[in-house]
Design an enzyme around this catalytic site. Structure first.
Site, PDB file in Angstrom:
ATOM      1  N   LYS A   1      36.048  42.608 -33.396  1.00 28.77           N
ATOM      2  CA  LYS A   1      36.084  43.572 -34.504  1.00 28.77           C
ATOM      3  C   LYS A   1      37.019  44.730 -34.180  1.00 28.77           C
ATOM      4  O   LYS A   1      36.980  45.284 -33.084  1.00 28.77           O
ATOM      5  CB  LYS A   1      34.680  44.135 -34.768  1.00 28.77           C
ATOM      6  CG  LYS A   1      34.625  45.264 -35.806  1.00 28.77           C
ATOM      7  CD  LYS A   1      33.223  45.820 -35.932  1.00 28.77           C
ATOM      8  CE  LYS A   1      33.159  46.987 -36.920  1.00 28.77           C
ATOM      9  NZ  LYS A   1      33.896  48.171 -36.432  1.00 28.77           N
TER      10      LYS A   1
ATOM     11  N   HIS B   1      38.001  50.541 -38.813  1.00 30.35           N
ATOM     12  CA  HIS B   1      36.852  51.408 -38.551  1.00 30.35           C
ATOM     13  C   HIS B   1      36.572  52.345 -39.724  1.00 30.35           C
ATOM     14  O   HIS B   1      36.161  53.489 -39.565  1.00 30.35           O
ATOM     15  CB  HIS B   1      37.075  52.224 -37.270  1.00 30.35           C
ATOM     16  CG  HIS B   1      35.814  52.512 -36.508  1.00 30.35           C
ATOM     17  ND1 HIS B   1      35.330  51.687 -35.528  1.00 30.35           N
ATOM     18  CD2 HIS B   1      34.923  53.535 -36.583  1.00 30.35           C
ATOM     19  CE1 HIS B   1      34.210  52.187 -35.025  1.00 30.35           C
ATOM     20  NE2 HIS B   1      33.940  53.300 -35.653  1.00 30.35           N
TER      21      HIS B   1
ATOM     22  N   ARG C   1      38.114  55.893 -39.753  1.00 29.43           N
ATOM     23  CA  ARG C   1      37.545  56.952 -38.920  1.00 29.43           C
ATOM     24  C   ARG C   1      38.251  57.111 -37.576  1.00 29.43           C
ATOM     25  O   ARG C   1      37.932  58.025 -36.827  1.00 29.43           O
ATOM     26  CB  ARG C   1      36.059  56.663 -38.677  1.00 29.43           C
ATOM     27  CG  ARG C   1      35.221  56.733 -39.933  1.00 29.43           C
ATOM     28  CD  ARG C   1      33.842  56.157 -39.726  1.00 29.43           C
ATOM     29  NE  ARG C   1      33.038  56.875 -38.752  1.00 29.43           N
ATOM     30  CZ  ARG C   1      32.391  58.014 -38.991  1.00 29.43           C
ATOM     31  NH1 ARG C   1      32.471  58.571 -40.191  1.00 29.43           N
ATOM     32  NH2 ARG C   1      31.667  58.589 -38.061  1.00 29.43           N
TER      33      ARG C   1
ATOM     34  N   ASP D   1      36.306  44.322 -43.382  1.00 30.69           N
ATOM     35  CA  ASP D   1      35.518  45.502 -43.728  1.00 30.69           C
ATOM     36  C   ASP D   1      36.466  46.630 -44.115  1.00 30.69           C
ATOM     37  O   ASP D   1      37.656  46.413 -44.282  1.00 30.69           O
ATOM     38  CB  ASP D   1      34.552  45.892 -42.596  1.00 30.69           C
ATOM     39  CG  ASP D   1      35.234  46.492 -41.368  1.00 30.69           C
ATOM     40  OD1 ASP D   1      36.356  47.027 -41.473  1.00 30.69           O
ATOM     41  OD2 ASP D   1      34.632  46.445 -40.275  1.00 30.69           O
TER      42      ASP D   1
ATOM     43  N   TYR E   1      30.043  63.623 -41.799  1.00 29.28           N
ATOM     44  CA  TYR E   1      30.134  62.699 -40.673  1.00 29.28           C
ATOM     45  C   TYR E   1      30.052  61.257 -41.163  1.00 29.28           C
ATOM     46  O   TYR E   1      30.785  60.383 -40.701  1.00 29.28           O
ATOM     47  CB  TYR E   1      29.007  62.976 -39.667  1.00 29.28           C
ATOM     48  CG  TYR E   1      28.925  61.941 -38.570  1.00 29.28           C
ATOM     49  CD1 TYR E   1      29.923  61.832 -37.606  1.00 29.28           C
ATOM     50  CD2 TYR E   1      27.859  61.049 -38.520  1.00 29.28           C
ATOM     51  CE1 TYR E   1      29.857  60.872 -36.614  1.00 29.28           C
ATOM     52  CE2 TYR E   1      27.782  60.082 -37.524  1.00 29.28           C
ATOM     53  CZ  TYR E   1      28.784  60.003 -36.577  1.00 29.28           C
ATOM     54  OH  TYR E   1      28.717  59.038 -35.600  1.00 29.28           O
TER      55      TYR E   1
ATOM     56  N   ARG F   1      38.218  63.526 -36.255  1.00 32.96           N
ATOM     57  CA  ARG F   1      37.552  63.652 -37.558  1.00 32.96           C
ATOM     58  C   ARG F   1      37.413  65.138 -37.883  1.00 32.96           C
ATOM     59  O   ARG F   1      36.478  65.812 -37.454  1.00 32.96           O
ATOM     60  CB  ARG F   1      36.202  62.929 -37.507  1.00 32.96           C
ATOM     61  CG  ARG F   1      36.390  61.460 -37.170  1.00 32.96           C
ATOM     62  CD  ARG F   1      35.115  60.757 -36.763  1.00 32.96           C
ATOM     63  NE  ARG F   1      35.430  59.457 -36.163  1.00 32.96           N
ATOM     64  CZ  ARG F   1      34.538  58.667 -35.589  1.00 32.96           C
ATOM     65  NH1 ARG F   1      33.264  59.034 -35.525  1.00 32.96           N
ATOM     66  NH2 ARG F   1      34.905  57.516 -35.058  1.00 32.96           N
TER      67      ARG F   1
END
Length: 426
Positions: A277, A301, A304, A332, A48, A188
């Site tokens: 963001k 992200h 993800r 990021d 995860y 995911r």
């Protein structure tokens, strides 16, 4: 050589019984902390933390794109170097922020409190997630000198927005991070295969995990149940222990019907700073600047959410060129080295933000582990600045074009030169 002489050269170190101390003493980079975290966490919890969506193409691209840029040092005197900078009008010891991560107590019993303590010690901003497991008021009370940012979810409910803003002001949070990349939950597939839930449901596989990772399970069972106290108080997850059946609804907590209209309303209602963001579209950066936002955090992200998505580094230069100096830009996703931070700043970023990296430190060694991750980035950044020949962050940003080369196109450039030579010769 006499035995007595040889004996002086032999140093037998006593065994270190504490796993935390062993990691702190023997892990020298983010990847080694990642491996240490994998040895601590149950497989489902680690996946995860570590995994991405679908085929994880975006997850891999986030790392590969940094390797496409090569450093080109220049000779000259270097002093310091000084890694200090200013972010949103406040001094920061590094061009680095800790990005919001949800459900942090899944990874360590101290959760967000451990991360906040490390950020405060290091003198860098920390973004608290809306899905954090510690109340924002507790963070403010225990870490008054921390530069506190809060991950604010847009909503079309005007009263809910007003109430949340009042709570942020009361707790002393001066900067909001508005995430716009969770309108739907990414697929995911590691989590699907693992049957991941939070809190973990008791199955045959989790029983096997208990045998392999007893220390994590003991700490988890000794801790208070996980809830999300910074959500709307009308949500059961804000006050109650989260059950597996609630988990998917909580992860998809964003209001998909909100948009620029709500963002403009937030700008009017909030006198503090706002960071957008979750976009990788330069047009969004320009629009964010035009409506008065203070910064954009280019992000996918961490791979993800949407697979096959552009990396922030793919659009950084264009974003800076189109927006100019009207807005701060952070990057990021995939940042693992101080040299990554240097490359991003050389291409136009004002700072980088890390998430997984500090969580690996948290898992492996608690708050000291988070602090160690930050110090690794600081040491690597200073060393890289020295070796490429810059003394400050401002100099690095000003001379960025002299320091980097895109090696993806170096072959094309060489072939063009060869063709030109042949034409000239002819």
């Amino acid at each position: 050589m006499k035995f007595s002489d040889a004996r002086q050269l032999i140093q037998v170190k006593p065994p270190v019984l504490s796993r935390q101390r062993r990691v702190l003493a023997g892990a020298y980079n983010v990847e080694e902390y990642r491996k240490a975290a994998r040895r601590v966490l149950p497989a489902g919890i680690f996946d995860y933390l570590d995994g991405g969506s679908e085929d994880e193409v975006t997850l891999r691209r986030n790392r590969a794109v940094f390797d496409a840029w090569a450093l080109m040092p220049s000779w000259g005197p270097v002093s310091g170097p000084d890694t200090g900078t200013t972010l949103l009008g406040k001094k920061s010891a590094l061009p680095l922020t800790l990005t919001p991560t949800g459900a942090t107590r899944l990874f360590h019993p101290e959760g967000e409190l451990a991360v906040a303590a490390a950020a405060e010690r290091a003198g860098i901003p920390y973004g608290l997630a809306a899905l954090s497991t510690v109340p924002m008021e507790t963070i403010a009370e225990r870490h008054p000198s921390l530069d506190r940012w809060f991950n604010f979810g847009l909503t079309t409910d005007a009263q809910a927005m007003k109430d949340k803003l009042a709570r942020c002001r009361s707790a002393g949070f001066e900067t909001l991070i508005v995430g716009v990349d969770t309108r739907a939950l990414g697929s995911r597939e590691r989590d699907l295969h693992n049957g991941f839930t939070a809190p973990p449901a008791l199955t045959l596989s989790t029983i096997a995990d208990i045998a392999r990772r007893p220390s994590w399970w003991i700490n988890f069972l000794r801790s208070d149940g996980i809830s999300f106290p910074n959500l709307d108080p009308r949500s059961a997850a804000a006050t109650s222990v989260v059950t597996p059946s609630m988990w998917q609804d909580i992860l998809g907590h964003s209001d998909a019907t909100s948009g620029w209209k709500e963002l403009e309303a937030l700008r009017q209602a909030w006198t503090g700073k706002i960071v957008l963001k979750g976009c990788v579209n330069p047009a969004d950066v320009v629009k964010a600047s035009r409506i008065g936002l203070n910064a954009v955090q280019l992000s996918n992200h961490g791979g993800r959410q949407l697979d096959h998505m552009l990396s922030p580094m793919d659009v950084l230069q264009e974003s800076r060129q189109r927006a100019g100096d009207s807005i701060e830009i952070y990057v990021d996703s995939g940042i693992r080295r101080g040299s990554d931070v240097l490359k991003a700043l050389a291409l136009g970023a004002d700072a980088c933000s890390i998430g997984r990296a500090y969580l690996y430190g948290l898992v492996a060694a608690g708050s000291p582990g988070v602090g160690r991750i930050i110090s690794i980035f600081a040491d690597e950044l200073r060393r890289t600045m020295t070796l490429v020949g810059v003394s400050s962050i401002s100099e690095l940003k000003a001379r960025g074009g002299e320091i980097l080369r895109d090696i993806r196109h170096s072959g094309e450039i060489l072939e063009t030169k060869r063709q030109k030579t042949r034409i000239d010769e002819f």
